[in-house]
Design an enzyme around this catalytic site. Structure first.
Site, mmCIF file in Angstrom:
data_model
loop_
_atom_site.group_PDB
_atom_site.id
_atom_site.type_symbol
_atom_site.label_atom_id
_atom_site.label_comp_id
_atom_site.label_asym_id
_atom_site.label_seq_id
_atom_site.Cartn_x
_atom_site.Cartn_y
_atom_site.Cartn_z
ATOM 1 N N THR A 19 30.780 -31.962 31.987
ATOM 2 C CA THR A 19 30.365 -33.024 32.911
ATOM 3 C C THR A 19 31.489 -33.412 33.865
ATOM 4 O OG1 THR A 19 30.967 -34.712 31.270
ATOM 5 C CG2 THR A 19 28.676 -33.974 31.303
ATOM 6 N N GLY A 20 32.704 -33.015 33.577
ATOM 7 C CA GLY A 20 33.828 -33.312 34.453
ATOM 8 C C GLY A 20 33.975 -32.270 35.549
ATOM 9 N N ALA A 74 33.233 -37.034 25.627
ATOM 10 C CA ALA A 74 31.996 -37.397 24.934
ATOM 11 C C ALA A 74 30.798 -37.164 25.839
ATOM 12 C CB ALA A 74 32.014 -38.865 24.500
ATOM 13 N N ARG A 75 29.662 -36.863 25.238
ATOM 14 C CA ARG A 75 28.396 -36.937 25.957
ATOM 15 C C ARG A 75 28.021 -38.413 26.038
ATOM 16 N NH1 ARG A 75 27.092 -31.782 27.904
ATOM 17 N NH2 ARG A 75 25.067 -32.748 28.330
ATOM 18 N N TYR A 118 23.343 -41.974 21.144
ATOM 19 C CA TYR A 118 24.598 -42.148 21.863
ATOM 20 C C TYR A 118 25.399 -43.298 21.256
ATOM 21 C CZ TYR A 118 27.762 -43.891 25.469
ATOM 22 O OH TYR A 118 28.867 -44.367 26.135
ATOM 23 N N ASN A 151 28.890 -50.991 32.195
ATOM 24 C CA ASN A 151 28.799 -50.219 33.434
ATOM 25 C C ASN A 151 30.112 -50.246 34.208
ATOM 26 O OD1 ASN A 151 26.055 -51.655 32.816
ATOM 27 N ND2 ASN A 151 25.533 -49.784 33.888
ATOM 28 N N LEU A 156 23.433 -46.683 38.587
ATOM 29 C CA LEU A 156 22.800 -47.470 39.643
ATOM 30 C C LEU A 156 23.603 -47.493 40.939
ATOM 31 C CD1 LEU A 156 20.576 -49.395 40.624
ATOM 32 C CD2 LEU A 156 21.894 -51.279 39.618
ATOM 33 N N GLY A 181 12.398 -50.469 26.064
ATOM 34 C CA GLY A 181 13.714 -50.556 25.440
ATOM 35 C C GLY A 181 14.810 -51.108 26.317
#
Length: 317
Positions: free
Chosen positions: A35-36, A72-73, A138, A167, A185, A278
């Protein structure tokens, strides 16, 4: 100090690595680039492409004083669909890291955790004394790591701190969010302003909040990184400390959109949808404990978070 930053090619890890370099530390980044991005590794950092489970190969070179652990995911929805990935990477990877640290005598760690460990809470800022009740794999994987750190501290004298937050936004030293797909967002609001996506997807306008949209806690990535450096200096052998990082007030989704419109001077189209199952109305973390112990406080306001993220986005176009 000489510090290994796992996941240091990612958004938050790269900013922490940059601040470590600025503070005079020697930094080695270990990241598998799942992801990086290699372009996110700041100048002056040695980059090793590899999985966190290979941390022993890096620590085996010797001379390391500490680890900053970001590998981490981190997608809630993905964790529900593929829980095995989160147990293997987030928990299994951390256990391999702790074994490598123990074997090579590296006794300091700062762990990038999440306030998602608390699950669904009420309408007050969350303190560290709140019960942990994560509602997805997670959050469950992150709390499992916290328990592992506690055990390692008690049994083997590890000096450890976990930082929990919600966030993060903004950019620092040319480093910002490069997620694909982008689910956060603020980047999506700004992408809508830039015409890169048709509109922002807003889920829920009937929450019991002042403007009907959900309230969340947003921190500038530079403020967040500064907390990690303070925590690194403060860790104590045999003790695992947990700190929340938060604004203490929170910002609604509508306020994010409105502020982004003011910062950019551009219209931001919005598609309104019903609430997602949720999604709680209010998630804000109290940072009273870390303010008292380490003197940390978030001081970069929302307009700066959005302005810095907007500058970064335009630099990538």
């Amino acid at each position: 100090m000489k510090i290994l930053v796992t996941g240091g090619a990612g958004y938050i890890g790269s900013v922490v690595a940059a601040q470590l370099i600025e503070s005079g530390h020697t930094v080695v980044v270990l990241d598998n680039l799942t992801t990086g991005s290699s372009v996110g590794v700041p100048p002056g950092v040695e980059f090793v492409q590899g999985d966190v489970k290979q941390a022993g190969d890096v620590l085996g070179r010797g001379g390391f004083d500490a680890v900053m652990h970001f590998a981490a995911r981190s997608q809630v929805g993905e964790s529900v669909r593929k829980p095995e990935m989160y147990w293997d990477n987030n928990v299994g990877g951390t256990l391999a890291l702790l074994e490598a640290m123990r074997g090579h005598g590296v006794r300091r760690i700062v762990f990038s955790s999440t306030a998602a460990t608390y699950g669904v809470v009420g309408d007050k800022p969350i303190t560290e004394d709140a019960p942990v009740a994560p509602i997805n794999p997670y959050g469950q994987s992150k709390i499992a790591v916290d328990f592992a750190l506690q055990g390692e501290a008690t049994a083997h004298g590890l000096a450890a701190t976990s930082l929990r937050y919600f966030n993060v936004g903004g950019a620092y030293a040319g480093l910002g969010e490069r997620h694909d797909p982008e689910t956060h967002l603020i980047p999506n609001v700004l992408r809508a302003a830039a015409g890169l996506i048709p509109a922002v997807e807003l889920y829920g306008t009937d929450y019991p909040t002042p403007d009907g949209t959900a309230i969340r806690d947003y921190l500038h990535v530079a403020d967040l990184a500064e907390a990690h450096l303070l925590a690194l200096d403060a860790v104590e052998p045999g003790i695992h400390t947990i700190y929340n990082l938060g604004s203490g007030t929170g910002t609604s989704v509508r306020e994010i959109i409105d502020t982004a419109g003011e910062v950019t001077g551009l219209p931001i189209p919005v598609n309104v949808h019903p609430r997602r199952p949720g999604d709680p109305p209010y998630l804000v973390a109290s940072a009273t404990r870390i303010a008292h112990d380490l003197g940390w406080k978030a001081h970069r306001p929302l307009p700066q978070i959005i302005a810095d993220a907007w500058t970064f986005l335009n630099s990538t176009l």
